[in-house]
Design a protein around this motif. Structure first.
Motif, short mmCIF file in Angstrom:
data_model
loop_
_atom_site.label_atom_id
_atom_site.label_comp_id
_atom_site.label_asym_id
_atom_site.label_seq_id
_atom_site.Cartn_x
_atom_site.Cartn_y
_atom_site.Cartn_z
N LEU A 283 -24.18 -0.43 -7.34
CA LEU A 283 -24.80 -0.62 -6.04
C LEU A 283 -25.30 0.71 -5.48
O LEU A 283 -26.44 0.81 -4.99
N LEU A 284 -24.47 1.73 -5.53
CA LEU A 284 -24.87 3.02 -4.97
C LEU A 284 -25.96 3.68 -5.79
O LEU A 284 -26.82 4.39 -5.25
N ASP A 285 -25.98 3.46 -7.10
CA ASP A 285 -27.08 3.97 -7.91
C ASP A 285 -28.41 3.34 -7.47
O ASP A 285 -29.44 4.01 -7.40
N ALA A 286 -28.37 2.04 -7.18
CA ALA A 286 -29.58 1.36 -6.70
C ALA A 286 -30.03 1.92 -5.35
O ALA A 286 -31.23 2.04 -5.09
N CYS A 287 -29.06 2.29 -4.51
CA CYS A 287 -29.40 2.87 -3.21
C CYS A 287 -30.05 4.25 -3.38
O CYS A 287 -31.01 4.59 -2.67
N ARG A 288 -29.54 5.03 -4.29
CA ARG A 288 -30.13 6.36 -4.53
C ARG A 288 -31.57 6.25 -5.01
O ARG A 288 -32.39 7.15 -4.76
N ASN A 289 -31.90 5.16 -5.67
CA ASN A 289 -33.24 4.97 -6.22
C ASN A 289 -34.11 4.06 -5.36
O ASN A 289 -35.20 3.65 -5.79
N TYR A 290 -33.66 3.74 -4.14
CA TYR A 290 -34.42 2.85 -3.27
C TYR A 290 -35.75 3.51 -2.91
O TYR A 290 -35.78 4.64 -2.41
N PRO A 291 -36.88 2.85 -3.15
CA PRO A 291 -38.18 3.46 -2.87
C PRO A 291 -38.33 3.89 -1.41
O PRO A 291 -38.07 3.10 -0.49
N GLY A 292 -38.68 5.16 -1.22
CA GLY A 292 -38.92 5.66 0.13
C GLY A 292 -37.70 6.20 0.84
O GLY A 292 -37.81 6.68 1.98
N VAL A 293 -36.51 6.12 0.23
CA VAL A 293 -35.32 6.60 0.92
C VAL A 293 -35.44 8.11 1.16
O VAL A 293 -35.87 8.87 0.29
N SER A 294 -35.10 8.54 2.37
CA SER A 294 -35.20 9.95 2.75
C SER A 294 -34.38 10.14 4.03
O SER A 294 -33.85 9.17 4.59
N ASN A 295 -34.30 11.37 4.50
CA ASN A 295 -33.58 11.60 5.76
C ASN A 295 -34.27 10.90 6.93
O ASN A 295 -33.62 10.58 7.93
N ALA A 296 -35.56 10.66 6.78
CA ALA A 296 -36.28 9.94 7.84
C ALA A 296 -36.14 8.43 7.68
O ALA A 296 -36.40 7.69 8.63
N ARG A 297 -35.73 7.98 6.48
CA ARG A 297 -35.56 6.55 6.23
C ARG A 297 -34.22 6.34 5.54
O ARG A 297 -34.13 6.01 4.37
N ARG A 298 -33.19 6.56 6.32
CA ARG A 298 -31.84 6.49 5.78
C ARG A 298 -31.40 5.04 5.55
O ARG A 298 -31.83 4.13 6.26
N ILE A 299 -30.53 4.87 4.59
CA ILE A 299 -29.92 3.56 4.35
C ILE A 299 -28.70 3.43 5.26
O ILE A 299 -27.90 4.37 5.40
N THR A 300 -28.56 2.28 5.88
CA THR A 300 -27.40 2.00 6.71
C THR A 300 -26.33 1.32 5.86
O THR A 300 -26.61 0.34 5.17
N PHE A 301 -25.12 1.87 5.89
CA PHE A 301 -23.99 1.23 5.21
C PHE A 301 -23.10 0.59 6.27
O PHE A 301 -22.55 1.28 7.14
N GLU A 302 -22.99 -0.73 6.19
CA GLU A 302 -22.19 -1.48 7.16
C GLU A 302 -20.75 -1.54 6.67
O GLU A 302 -20.49 -1.83 5.49
N TYR A 303 -19.84 -1.29 7.59
CA TYR A 303 -18.43 -1.19 7.20
C TYR A 303 -17.59 -1.85 8.29
O TYR A 303 -17.38 -1.31 9.37
N VAL A 304 -17.13 -3.08 8.01
CA VAL A 304 -16.33 -3.81 8.98
C VAL A 304 -14.90 -3.27 8.96
O VAL A 304 -14.31 -3.05 7.89
N MET A 305 -14.35 -3.01 10.13
CA MET A 305 -13.04 -2.38 10.24
C MET A 305 -11.93 -3.43 10.27
O MET A 305 -11.78 -4.19 11.25
N LEU A 306 -11.16 -3.48 9.18
CA LEU A 306 -10.10 -4.48 9.01
C LEU A 306 -8.74 -3.78 8.98
O LEU A 306 -8.50 -2.92 8.12
N LYS A 307 -7.90 -4.17 9.89
CA LYS A 307 -6.61 -3.51 10.05
C LYS A 307 -5.77 -3.59 8.79
O LYS A 307 -5.52 -4.68 8.24
N GLY A 308 -5.36 -2.42 8.29
CA GLY A 308 -4.49 -2.36 7.14
C GLY A 308 -5.16 -2.68 5.81
O GLY A 308 -4.49 -2.76 4.78
N VAL A 309 -6.48 -2.87 5.82
CA VAL A 309 -7.19 -3.26 4.60
C VAL A 309 -8.10 -2.13 4.11
O VAL A 309 -8.05 -1.75 2.94
N ASN A 310 -8.92 -1.62 5.02
CA ASN A 310 -9.91 -0.61 4.61
C ASN A 310 -10.08 0.51 5.64
O ASN A 310 -11.13 1.18 5.66
N ASP A 311 -9.09 0.69 6.52
CA ASP A 311 -9.28 1.59 7.67
C ASP A 311 -8.41 2.84 7.64
O ASP A 311 -8.27 3.51 8.66
#
Length: 404
Positions: A283-311
């Motif tokens: 997945l992250l390799d695909a993001c690095r190769n996303y056409p047009g990605v740059s500091n001006a067109r950043r990818i947003t990574f959504e991260y839901v905060m779950l208690k005791g699971v991923n926080d």
């Protein structure tokens, strides 16, 4: 050869999109959601001479997307006979609004009914949400009825996939929102004073599993002579359909958001089962190769905060390590509960601690303010089930829960 001619030739060589919805029981096909070349093809099939196609398509396009017309009668640049003929042959009306709810924070949610494939049987339903904020307004639209991905933190994932939306049904959600917000010229609001400034494909469904219809709908939405929303103000969110990510960048060109939610495959396999097919590294390799990605067109990574699971802070450190080298921002989402959900939201102090660490590492990490929780319109809460409970009953129950 003009830009439109090139687009028309390209569209002609591609598989033809069906008019939406397909005629059932004598229903007229809809012109809403057709790209300009598809609209010209439809008018050619109707019998208009080729030399008139460009002009007539432009007049109809203006009526639908600049003036918000729902029938041909108001298109007075067309002759009366032509208007009557088009009215008999085609439909440009709206989807049916089943319910409209408004949150105490101004968020609005519409439950919309789609055309039925079986005469006499009610069609399936979707939800669309408008989120007003200072200086902007975001419309969250759906791409499927239900979803196949069964993400365990998402209410939509508990609803089985019924079908993909057509391009017209995707665009139709925007038209309904503009109606409700009085955004058409007759409502006294101009393009510089619009309330819907951003579109996010973050409603029901996985957009990349409905690629062609999403692509065509967003072409209509971003057309400068129609709804005219810049592709930099349109964000497509995916749970990680890796083979389609590069194609989305090349063919659609909008902003990209990734529903990440975990920093290792073991956890993400549980939260986002699609990860078993397309693990984090791919997945992250695909993001690095996303056409047009740059500091001006950043990818947003959504991260839901779950208690005791991923926080934990270890999760925060690993998140920073994983995203190294990707122009990115990290959108932290406090978990929005729904009836029967197996998770709890992380404590606010932990969310702030997590966010501070990511900020210090050089990534913007805004914490998404929960909006519309009292009407089940917040992130991860959308579901179109209306069989078991009437919408009014659900509304009263969720409001009572929010007040408690």
């Amino acid at each position: 050869m003009t830009t439109l001619d090139i687009a028309h030739e390209k569209q002609r060589s591609a598989p033809k999109a069906a008019l939406a919805p397909a005629p059932q029981g004598g229903l007229r096909p809809s012109l809403v959601g057709l790209t300009r070349p598809q609209l010209m093809d439809a008018l050619a099939g109707f019998g208009l001479p080729e030399k008139q196609l460009r002009m007539r398509a432009g007049q109809i396009w203006n009526g639908i997307y600049n003036r918000g017309l729902t029938n041909f009668e108001g298109m007075t640049t067309l002759s009366k006979d032509l208007r009557q003929g088009l009215e008999q042959a085609f439909d440009i009306s709206r989807l049916e609004i089943v319910t409209e709810q408004k949150s105490v924070d101004g968020t609005r949610k519409w439950l919309l009914r789609l055309p039925s494939a079986v005469p006499g049987v009610p069609g399936p339903e979707i939800e669309t949400v408008y989120i007003p904020e200072e200086g902007r307004g975001t419309l969250c639209i759906s791409s499927q009825v239900g979803c196949t991905l069964t993400c365990t933190f998402c209410h939509t994932g508990t609803q089985k996939l019924v079908r993909n939306l057509t391009a017209g049904e995707i665009v139709g959600q925007i038209l309904i929102a503009r109606d409700a917000l009085c955004e058409w010229p007759d409502g006294g609001r101009n393009s510089e004073d619009r309330l819907i400034t951003n579109i996010v494909m973050m409603g029901m469904g996985e957009p990349l599993y409905n690629f062609e219809n999403v692509r065509d709908a967003l072409e209509v939405v971003s057309d400068g002579e129609g709804l005219s929303l810049s592709k930099r103000r349109i964000t497509l969110s995916t749970s990680g359909v890796v083979p389609m990510i590069e194609k989305a960048g090349a063919d659609i060109g909008c902003m990209l958001a990734i529903s990440l939610h975990a920093v290792n495959d073991e956890t993400r396999n549980k939260l986002v089962p699609l990860n078993k097919k397309y693990p984090i590294r791919e997945l992250l390799d695909a993001c690095r190769n996303y056409p047009g990605v740059s500091n001006a067109r950043r990818i947003t990574f959504e991260y839901v905060m779950l208690k005791g699971v991923n926080d934990s802070m270890e999760d925060a450190k690993e998140l920073v390590r994983l995203l190294k080298g990707i122009p990115a921002k990290i959108n932290l989402i406090p978990f929005n509960p729904w009836p029967g959900s197996p998770y709890e939201c992380s404590d606010w102090a932990q969310i702030e601690k997590f966010s501070d660490f990511i900020n210090r590492a050089g990534y913007a990490s805004p914490v998404r303010t929960p909006r519309g929780r009292d009407i089940m319109a917040a992130c991860g809460q959308l579901k179109s089930e209306t069989v078991k409970k009437r919408a009014s009953e659900r509304f009263q129950e969720t409001r009572a829960e929010a007040e408690a």
